[in-house]
Each structure stands twice: as structure tokens, then as C-alpha cells.
Design a protein around this motif. Structure first.
Motif, short mmCIF file in Angstrom:
data_model
loop_
_atom_site.label_atom_id
_atom_site.label_comp_id
_atom_site.label_asym_id
_atom_site.label_seq_id
_atom_site.Cartn_x
_atom_site.Cartn_y
_atom_site.Cartn_z
N GLU A 360 -4.52 37.11 30.34
CA GLU A 360 -5.05 36.26 31.43
C GLU A 360 -5.16 34.75 31.15
O GLU A 360 -4.69 33.95 31.75
CB GLU A 360 -6.28 36.72 32.17
CG GLU A 360 -6.12 38.12 33.00
CD GLU A 360 -5.63 37.93 34.31
OE1 GLU A 360 -5.38 36.59 34.62
OE2 GLU A 360 -4.92 38.60 34.79
N HIS A 361 -5.86 34.68 30.20
CA HIS A 361 -6.23 33.43 29.66
C HIS A 361 -4.70 32.76 28.91
O HIS A 361 -4.69 31.46 29.31
CB HIS A 361 -7.35 33.25 28.35
CG HIS A 361 -7.67 31.83 28.00
ND1 HIS A 361 -8.56 31.26 28.71
CD2 HIS A 361 -7.50 31.13 26.75
CE1 HIS A 361 -8.55 29.97 27.88
NE2 HIS A 361 -8.09 30.20 26.84
N VAL A 362 -4.01 33.10 28.24
CA VAL A 362 -3.08 32.61 27.55
C VAL A 362 -1.88 32.12 28.62
O VAL A 362 -1.14 31.30 28.68
CB VAL A 362 -2.28 33.47 26.41
CG1 VAL A 362 -1.06 32.92 25.88
CG2 VAL A 362 -3.50 33.41 25.40
N GLY A 363 -1.87 33.01 29.66
CA GLY A 363 -0.84 32.90 30.84
C GLY A 363 -0.81 31.41 31.62
O GLY A 363 0.39 30.89 31.89
N ILE A 364 -2.01 30.65 31.27
CA ILE A 364 -2.08 29.29 31.98
C ILE A 364 -2.43 28.45 30.96
O ILE A 364 -3.58 28.40 30.50
CB ILE A 364 -2.91 29.11 33.16
CG1 ILE A 364 -2.25 30.15 34.18
CG2 ILE A 364 -2.83 27.69 33.62
CD1 ILE A 364 -1.30 29.78 34.78
N GLY A 365 -1.51 27.71 30.06
CA GLY A 365 -2.00 26.54 29.14
C GLY A 365 -2.03 27.20 27.78
O GLY A 365 -2.85 26.49 27.26
N GLY A 366 -1.61 28.31 27.50
CA GLY A 366 -2.08 28.95 26.10
C GLY A 366 -3.39 29.10 25.73
O GLY A 366 -4.14 29.52 26.61
N ILE A 367 -3.92 28.58 24.60
CA ILE A 367 -5.33 29.02 24.21
C ILE A 367 -6.22 27.78 24.58
O ILE A 367 -7.43 27.83 23.95
CB ILE A 367 -5.18 29.38 22.87
CG1 ILE A 367 -4.69 28.10 21.94
CG2 ILE A 367 -4.56 30.67 22.44
CD1 ILE A 367 -4.60 28.45 20.27
N GLY A 368 -5.95 26.80 25.19
CA GLY A 368 -6.91 25.74 25.43
C GLY A 368 -7.44 25.89 26.79
O GLY A 368 -7.16 26.79 27.52
N PRO A 369 -8.49 24.99 27.06
CA PRO A 369 -9.19 25.14 28.42
C PRO A 369 -8.36 24.76 29.60
O PRO A 369 -7.47 23.87 29.17
CB PRO A 369 -10.37 24.20 28.13
CG PRO A 369 -9.69 23.17 27.16
CD PRO A 369 -8.91 24.05 26.13
N VAL A 370 -8.68 25.12 30.62
CA VAL A 370 -7.90 24.71 31.93
C VAL A 370 -8.99 23.87 32.86
O VAL A 370 -10.13 24.68 33.09
CB VAL A 370 -7.33 25.99 32.61
CG1 VAL A 370 -6.66 25.39 33.87
CG2 VAL A 370 -6.46 26.64 31.93
N PHE A 371 -8.55 22.82 33.09
CA PHE A 371 -9.57 21.79 33.80
C PHE A 371 -9.01 21.74 35.18
O PHE A 371 -7.98 21.37 35.45
CB PHE A 371 -9.81 20.36 33.27
CG PHE A 371 -10.45 20.43 31.84
CD1 PHE A 371 -11.70 20.96 31.76
CD2 PHE A 371 -9.61 20.03 30.93
CE1 PHE A 371 -12.04 21.02 30.53
CE2 PHE A 371 -10.16 19.98 29.49
CZ PHE A 371 -11.46 20.45 29.41
N THR A 372 -9.81 22.31 36.21
CA THR A 372 -9.17 22.50 37.72
C THR A 372 -9.99 21.70 38.49
O THR A 372 -11.01 22.04 38.63
CB THR A 372 -9.03 23.99 37.94
OG1 THR A 372 -8.25 24.70 37.15
CG2 THR A 372 -8.48 24.20 39.14
N GLY A 373 -9.54 20.85 39.48
CA GLY A 373 -10.25 20.33 40.57
C GLY A 373 -9.66 19.31 41.06
O GLY A 373 -8.56 18.71 40.49
N SER A 374 -10.35 18.42 41.81
CA SER A 374 -10.07 16.88 42.18
C SER A 374 -9.90 16.03 41.13
O SER A 374 -10.55 16.30 39.96
CB SER A 374 -11.14 16.71 43.21
OG SER A 374 -12.28 16.31 42.71
#
Length: 443
Positions: A360-374
Motif C-alpha cells: 500500500e505504502h510503496v504504491g504511491i511515491g515509493g518509501i517516502g512520505p505523501v503530503f496531501t491537501g490544499s
């Protein structure tokens, strides 16, 4: 004055880089990666968004650890097919004036002499906008493709790298003196032979006796990037790197790794403040928080979990197909990349990662954090990450090409500019000067 936050676009000459399966999204353009228009459009988007550069990843070999073959990687287009990243640079340079280019090239498979010429040529053609991401590679499939039984042991690769760097820096910095090029038409003398020198290097791994074939380029030595987070990788970065690519699941972990590199640099007699640290991250930004969350869910519907596990298996050397989905992943020592496995085992001991979590995590952006928002929400999180970690910027992954980077430039950059945290124009000079350094590397 508040510290500027820097952005590199982290991408690769392939269909599926860090978000396996997202090429199936109807707005994703990555299947056009083999066309000139794909890369010229991307370059224009990035320069309009004032990105410092495009950081071009590369890998030699295929991801064939998962299931013992490359089937999952091939089905999901997980970093295969993949084109040569160096050939993209003149194309993108032609349509930009300031965008930098950090290109990954493995010294394990590049002879010193022709590679030195290739990089000098690119530095000339771009007007001094080139950097080299120094890697030693981590896939046995790459070693087999190059006539070896398997890759060298992890730390042994850095022994080779030390020898390689001594030889290539001598070619770039000492073969041609300043002023060796006369270009004197009246006397028909282009170069002064007394100021051009043969470089003789006889090390344990590299043998060289040659004059550098290119005259000095604007930077001579390209900006040196390094992405190793293992103990040996950090030691190497502390001696050579001007920009370091640091990954980690939290700002505290990224900060500790960056601080360790800077401490080693100080011990080596370098100015640690001159090292720029970039953290891996993915930004999904929209007009509102709700719209951004909707985009993330939309994107998740296109993730290839098998492709993600193929990617992680290649990074770690662990065949995740052999583990049940709810099996917790434990640390093992092997000769693949060390930081990816550390990120989900030892680096974040408060969390137990299962195989399902990794997919699930690697599926979007690899092993880094995902910052989502405005833009406001994402800017808040980036500022907090920078404050806690002490880094200078981010290598931002693309989820949907070129939608991700276009949104960053259109929405996030203006918000950071409003806060005084992002440049409003490029600095003049070479890539090294644009990053706040001197025209030439200090060696």
C-alpha cells in the motif's frame, strides 16, 4: 530571512518510476516516455514552477527478486522498459535556461575515461547545469547483464567508488589548467600543450593513463549528488557529495541521517553547511483538502500492489512473494540497498510493517512520505518537516505525469513564495552557483 525550500523533480526515463501501476490512470502521460515532447513539456513545466532541477533516477538490470523473475515488474512496467537518462538532458536543456539536471550513473558499470568526457560534454552543452548522482548499483541482475556472476558486496562497492572518484576528479580538475585553451587564430594555437597534462592513476580498482579529452567545462566537476544512506554510503557522501538525497519515514529519521552526514563531513575537514540535503517526498496538492484526498483515493485505485512489491523486493533483496500478506517484515543483512529495508524495520521501531502495508505504502511515491491537501496544508507540513529535519529541500516524486508537477508549480509554489520560503526567480550562474555554492567545486 527564512530558509528557502528547494524542489527537485524526481523521475526516471521509464513508464512506472515510484508509483507502480499509475500509468493506467487516464490522465497519466508516462507511456509517452519514449518521445521528445514528453520530456520537453516536462522541462517547461518544471522551469515555470522554478524547480531547482530534475533528478533523473536510473537502474541497470530488472527487478527480478520478487518471485525469482521479472514477470511482476514487466506486467506493471515497474522501471522497465527504461531508457538512458543522459540522452534526455540536451533535449530538456534546449527548451530551458535555468533548470538543473542531476543524472544517475553507476560507477560500477561506467569506465572512468569515457564517462568523464560524457559528463564534461553535457556540462558544456547545458552551460554548466549538470550534476552527477553517484551510485554503485544494487541489483544482481545488473551485474549479470554486465558479465559478472553477481554484484560486489555492499561495502566493497564503496571501496571501488573511492578509487573511481580519485581518478575522475583528477581528469576533471587537473588535466587541463586554467588558461590552457588559447583559441589563438593568429598563431593557429588552440591549446597550450605545456598546460595540458596526462593523468596517471594506478589504484586498486582503477587504472588510468590519459589526457582528458574535453577542455574544461563551466563547472569542470559537475555538482556531485549522492543517495546512499547506509553507514558506508554516509561516509562516502561526507567526503564527496554537495547534495545528498536522504530518505526516511519520518522527519526525525531523515534529520538524524542528515546530521550524521554533516558530522562526518566536518570530521573530514569540509564545510558541513555547504551540503544540501534533499528528502524523498510525494505531494498531492489541490484547491482544497477534500479535493486532494479525493485525488489520492482516485490514484490508489490504479496502484499495482504486485508491482510495488517487485520494486521493494529489488530494493531490499528480500523476495516478498514468499511471505504472507500479514507477515511482519524483519531486518536482514544482504548486499542490496540498505536504506529501504531500514526504513521499514530498524529506522521506525514504533511501527510494524507487514507485506500488505508495504504494498500500500510503496504504491504511491515509493518509501517516502505523501503530503496531501490544499496548498496551505501541504506548505504547513513541508515547513514542519524542514524545521524538524534540518534539510534544505525535497526530491518530489510524480504520481501522474505531468499532473503532479504541474499542480506543485501552479498551487504549492505560490503559497510557499507568499510565506517567503521559495525563490521568485532563478539565481544566475551554473547549477552549483544556483544552489548557493561557488562556480567551481572546492577541492
Amino acid at each position: 530571512m527564512m530558509q528557502e525550500i528547494r524542489f527537485n523533480a524526481f523521475t526516471m526515463n521509464c513508464i512506472g518510476h515510484q508509483s507502480p501501476g499509475l500509468w493506467t490512470h487516464p490522465r497519466c502521460r508516462s507511456t509517452g516516455f519514449n518521445t521528445l515532447a514528453y520530456w520537453t513539456d516536462l522541462a517547461r513545466i518544471l522551469e515555470q514552477g522554478l524547480f531547482d532541477g530534475v533528478f533523473l533516477a536510473d537502474v541497470l538490470g530488472v527487478y527480478d527478486v520478487y518471485g525469482g523473475n521479472a514477470d511482476a515488474a514487466l506486467k506493471a512496467a515497474t522501471q522497465v522498459p527504461a531508457g538512458d537518462p543522459m540522452l534526455l538532458i540536451p533535449v530538456m536543456a534546449m527548451v530551458t535556461r535555468d533548470l538543473g539536471f542531476g543524472v544517475t550513473s553507476s560507477l560500477s558499470y561506467e569506465p572512468v575515461f569515457p564517462f568523464a568526457r560524457r559528463m564534461s560534454t553535457l556540462d558544456h552543452l547545458t552551460g554548466g547545469r549538470v550534476g552527477w548522482n553517484i551510485v554503485t548499483s544494487y541489483l544482481d541482475s545488473a551485474a549479470r547483464a554486465s558479465g559478472q556472476t553477481r554484484q560486489r558486496a555492499h561495502d566493497d562497492r564503496y571501496d571501488v567508488a573511492e578509487d573511481y572518484m580519485q581518478a575522475i576528479l583528477a581528469l576533471w580538475e587537473r588535466s587541463w589548467e586554467d588558461g590552457a585553451v588559447l583559441a589563438d587564430r593568429a598563431r593557429a594555437i588552440y591549446a597550450d600543450p605545456s598546460r595540458v597534462h596526462r593523468i596517471q592513476h594506478h589504484g586498486p580498482h582503477v587504472q588510468l593513463d590519459a589526457v582528458h579529452l574535453q577542455e574544461p567545462s563551466p563547472q569542470r566537476t559537475p555538482v556531485l549528488y549522492q543517495a546512499g544512506s547506509s553507514p558506508r554510503g554516509r561516509e562516502f557522501a561526507a567526503r564527496y557529495a554537495e547534495c545528498v538525497f536522504v530518505s526516511g519515514p519520518t522527519a526525525a529519521i531523515v534529520g538524524a541521517r542528515a546530521q550524521a552526514i554533516r558530522a562526518l563531513a566536518t570530521a573530514a575537514g569540509r564545510d558541513a553547511a555547504a551540503i544540501r540535503c534533499f528528502s524523498l517526498a510525494t505531494v498531492i496538492v489541490a484547491e482544497t483538502d477534500a479535493e486532494a484526498r479525493g485525488l489520492l483515493e482516485e490514484y490508489r485505485g490504479h496502484v499495482s500492489h504486485e508491482g510495488a512489491l517487485a520494486l521493494m523486493s529489488g530494493w531490499t533483496g528480500v523476495d516478498l512473494s514468499s511471505l504472507p500478506p500479514d507477515q511482519a517484515i524483519r531486518h536482514v543483512e544482504n548486499d542490496a540497498g540498505r536504506s529501504a529495508l531500514d526504513n521499514i524495520t530498524r529506522a521506525d521501531p514504533d511501527r510494524s510493517w507487514t507485506v500488505r502495508d508495504v504494498a500500500e505504502h510503496v504504491g504511491i511515491g515509493g518509501i517516502g512520505p505523501v503530503f496531501t491537501g490544499s496548498a496551505v496544508s501541504v506548505a504547513d507540513r513541508l515547513e514542519a518537516w524542514v524545521a524538524e529535519s534540518g534539510i534544505e529541500g525535497f526530491n518530489l516524486c510524480s504520481v501522474v505525469a505531468h499532473e503532479t508537477f504541474e499542480a506543485v508549480g501552479r498551487l504549492l509554489v505560490p503559497e510557499l513564495q507568499r510565506r517567503g520560503r521559495f525563490k521568485r526567480a532563478y539565481r544566475p550562474g551554473t547549477l552549483r552557483e544556483k544552489l548557493g555554492g561557488t562556480a567551481r567545486t572546492r577541492r
